[in-house]
Each structure stands twice: as C-alpha cells, then as structure tokens.
Write a protein that holds these residues in place. Structure first.
Motif, short mmCIF file in Angstrom:
data_model
loop_
_atom_site.label_atom_id
_atom_site.label_comp_id
_atom_site.label_asym_id
_atom_site.label_seq_id
_atom_site.Cartn_x
_atom_site.Cartn_y
_atom_site.Cartn_z
N UNK A 222 -5.24 -8.52 9.64
CA UNK A 222 -5.55 -9.01 10.99
C UNK A 222 -4.25 -9.54 11.58
N UNK A 223 -3.95 -9.13 12.79
CA UNK A 223 -2.83 -9.68 13.55
C UNK A 223 -3.39 -10.42 14.75
N UNK A 224 -2.77 -11.54 15.11
CA UNK A 224 -3.26 -12.34 16.23
C UNK A 224 -2.12 -12.62 17.21
N UNK A 225 -2.50 -12.85 18.47
CA UNK A 225 -1.50 -13.13 19.50
C UNK A 225 -1.16 -14.61 19.61
N UNK A 226 -1.86 -15.46 18.84
CA UNK A 226 -1.61 -16.89 18.96
C UNK A 226 -2.09 -17.68 17.76
N UNK A 227 -1.71 -18.96 17.73
CA UNK A 227 -2.01 -19.80 16.59
C UNK A 227 -3.47 -20.18 16.46
N UNK A 228 -4.18 -20.32 17.59
CA UNK A 228 -5.60 -20.66 17.50
C UNK A 228 -6.38 -19.60 16.75
N UNK A 229 -6.21 -18.35 17.14
CA UNK A 229 -6.89 -17.26 16.46
C UNK A 229 -6.47 -17.12 15.01
N UNK A 230 -5.19 -17.40 14.73
CA UNK A 230 -4.69 -17.28 13.36
C UNK A 230 -5.30 -18.33 12.45
N UNK A 231 -5.35 -19.58 12.92
CA UNK A 231 -5.92 -20.65 12.10
C UNK A 231 -7.39 -20.39 11.83
N UNK B 242 0.84 -1.20 0.00
CA UNK B 242 0.00 0.00 0.00
C UNK B 242 0.87 1.24 0.00
N UNK B 243 0.34 2.32 -0.58
CA UNK B 243 1.06 3.59 -0.59
C UNK B 243 1.10 4.17 0.82
N UNK B 244 2.13 4.96 1.09
CA UNK B 244 2.32 5.53 2.42
C UNK B 244 1.20 6.47 2.83
N UNK B 245 0.53 7.08 1.85
CA UNK B 245 -0.55 8.02 2.17
C UNK B 245 -1.93 7.35 2.15
N UNK B 246 -1.95 6.03 2.03
CA UNK B 246 -3.20 5.28 1.98
C UNK B 246 -3.49 4.68 3.36
N UNK B 247 -4.67 5.01 3.91
CA UNK B 247 -5.04 4.44 5.21
C UNK B 247 -5.35 2.95 5.07
N UNK B 248 -4.72 2.16 5.92
CA UNK B 248 -4.90 0.70 5.88
C UNK B 248 -5.52 0.27 7.21
N UNK B 249 -6.74 -0.23 7.14
CA UNK B 249 -7.42 -0.67 8.36
C UNK B 249 -6.92 -2.06 8.78
N UNK B 250 -6.70 -2.20 10.11
CA UNK B 250 -6.29 -3.50 10.62
C UNK B 250 -7.00 -3.80 11.92
N UNK B 251 -7.06 -5.09 12.27
CA UNK B 251 -7.73 -5.54 13.49
C UNK B 251 -6.80 -6.46 14.26
N UNK B 252 -7.04 -6.56 15.56
CA UNK B 252 -6.18 -7.34 16.45
C UNK B 252 -7.01 -8.36 17.22
#
Length: 332
Positions: free
Chosen positions: A230-239, A162-172
C-alpha cells in the motif's frame, strides 16, 4: 490506550484548541463595529483547509508557540474543507487588521478576490502547499517528485522481496480533490510502473485521516487478499493504514510493505518498530513547516527580500535512518 486511541485523544485536544482559536477570531468588535487588532503589526492569522490532518494540526500548534518566541501573536482556524467558510475566515482576519495571513487553501480559485483584498489592505499573504494567485510568499511541495520518491521506495522494496516475473498487487490511498495531491499520486504510480513493472495496481481510495487509512487498508485486503503493498499520499492514511493492515490479520510484516509521505511521529515509530510501514518521505515535518512559515512571516514583516516560491525538502526515511530522524525531530 492503543495507538488509534492516542490518535483520537490527540485529535480531541486539537479540536479543543481549534474551538478556542475560532472564538478568538470575531468579525466585529465591541458594539458591532469593525474589529481592530490589539497586536499591531505582529499579529498573524492562519486558516487551514482541514486540521484533522495530523501534520497540519502539528504545524499550526508549532507556529503558535514558535511564533510567540519570535514576537508574533498567532491565531489559527479550521476551514473544514469549506471554501466559502475559508473566505469568511480571511475576511475576518482582514477586519481584525492582522499583519499576515497564512493560507492552506480549500480551493485556491475561490480565494482570488479575498487575497487581493488582503494585499490591498497592506496585509502579507503567505501560501502553503496550494498555489495562490495573489501572495507575497509560498511554501510548497514539489508534488510530483515527492510522490515519485515514495513510489521509488515502494518499487525498491518490491524488487528486493519478489521475483521479477511475480505479479505483486498494490493499492493506493490518494486524495484527488487537490491538484497538488493528484500530482503526488501520479508520481507514485509512475515510479512504480517504471521501476517495478511486475506490480499491479488493484485498488485506490482517498485518505486524509488515520480513520480513513484504517478503513481503506481493511477494505483493500478484504477485496484483494493477495495484496502486498500500500502506498499513501500522506501521513494520516499511512498511520491508519499501518493499523488497518494489522487488524486485517496480516502478521508477517516482512512480506507486506506500506509506504507513506510526511514522516509523522507515529509513522517513524512504526518504521522503528518493524511494522508494515517500511518508509516515509520527510518534507521536513509539521513542526519544521510551522517554523518555516513563521520565519517567512518574520522576514516579510522586516522588509527583507524573500524568495516568493520556496520548496520543502524531500528525504526518504527507512529503517536505516528512522531512529536518528526520530531523535532529531521528535526526541526533544
């Protein structure tokens, strides 16, 4: 059978094993008296906060089988996130006269008295992930730096796509009931904020199991259709998150990134397959942790000088090394 079906089936196997494990741990012997271990100084009791976590389920099974190879009799039980139940489990292990108790704590503060009681009885106490007050050795996560490595991988992917001036939404997907996991989540957030300042955190939800991950990913995308990470703190959520992203209708996996921690077998397969999951942080894996805890136990019982605080390795697994990692860790 689809992937989640296989996960559920595996969970059923683990549940059956847990039931047999629990039945082996009785606070009383024949006639209602105190139980006495028949395994002498080679018996090990393991209590884990929640064995629905696939990494931990893999760990205790490996500890049982590898422990047998090392001459240990290993019994494991699931506290199911109940601190009082875990105290009782440790009391039972003490009554049995085990040589070592390995603990992944529900609440470390609740274990201060019972772990001291174990040590006073000559039992070795080994902590896992959660810091204990009374212990002989601990195998710990460098929580913040593990999270930071995950956030750094996510930020790198954002900057590459993504371009540096483009807002990228993410979730945790976090798990704020554990101090160590809070530190891990803070590492993720701070890395992304520092290295991808155009990223905007729009949603958070706790996740331990694959089922949590599926529900969270679907909810995240329903509420935020422009979500890209999406970023996750563990493998269960990631899978689960990987499957949830697909079930939510995302088909262009090149434009969506999911980033996990634990490098479970399913996570690595997803990375190899080109799924939404792009990276995972390996801390050695459940099997490696099970072996490490057994090795620590064997050294303690042999009277060797064991470093009290030991830390898991941190390694980023992505498409460039996922196949090699899979072959080494899971291939045989």
């Amino acid at each position: 059978m689809n992937k989640l079906g296989k996960i559920a089936a595996a969970a059923g196997v683990v549940a059956a094993l847990l039931l047999s494990g629990c039945s082996a741990v009785s606070p009383t012997g024949p006639g209602g008296g105190d139980a006495v271990s028949t395994e002498g100084d080679r018996s090990v009791g393991i209590t884990f906060s929640d064995l629905s976590n696939p990494v931990w389920a893999e760990l205790v099974q490996e500890a049982e089988s590898y422990g047998a190879d090392e001459g240990l009799s290993v019994t494991y039980v699931d506290a199911r996130n109940d601190a009082a139940a875990q105290v009782t489990q440790i009391e039972n292990f003490i009554q049995q006269g085990v040589s070592t108790i390995i603990i992944c704590a529900v609440d470390a503060n609740a274990l201060v008295n019972v772990t001291k009681k174990a040590q006073d009885a000559g039992i070795k106490v080994v902590g896992y992930t959660q810091v204990l007050e009374n212990y002989d050795a601990q195998y710990l996560v460098d929580a913040y730096n593990t999270g930071y490595a995950n956030g750094e991988a996510a930020a790198t992917w954002i900057n590459d796509n993504f371009d540096a001036d483009e807002t990228v939404q993410w979730a945790l997907m976090d798990l704020p009931r554990f101090p160590e996991i809070i530190d891990r989540a803070n590492g993720i957030k701070e890395a992304i904020a520092e290295l991808a300042p155009n990223a905007e955190l729009v949603a958070t939800a706790p996740a331990l199991t694959a089922e949590d991950g599926v529900a969270n990913a679907e909810n995240f995308l329903q509420a935020n259709p422009d979500l890209k990470v999406i970023a996750t703190i563990g493998g269960g959520g990631a899978v689960g998150g990987n499957e949830g992203v697909k079930s939510a209708g995302i088909t262009d996996f090149d434009s969506f990134g999911l980033f996990g921690i634990d490098a479970t077998e399913n996570e690595i397969q997803n990375i190899i397959n080109g799924d939404p999951q792009k990276t995972s942080i390996s801390l050695g894996g459940g099997k490696a942790h099970g072996r490490a805890l057994v090795d620590i136990t064997v050294d303690l019982l042999a009277g060797e000088d064991v470093e009290k605080d030991q830390y898991m390795p941190i390694e980023v697994i992505d498409s460039s090394n996922a196949q090699d990692y899979y072959d080494e860790i899971y291939g045989g």
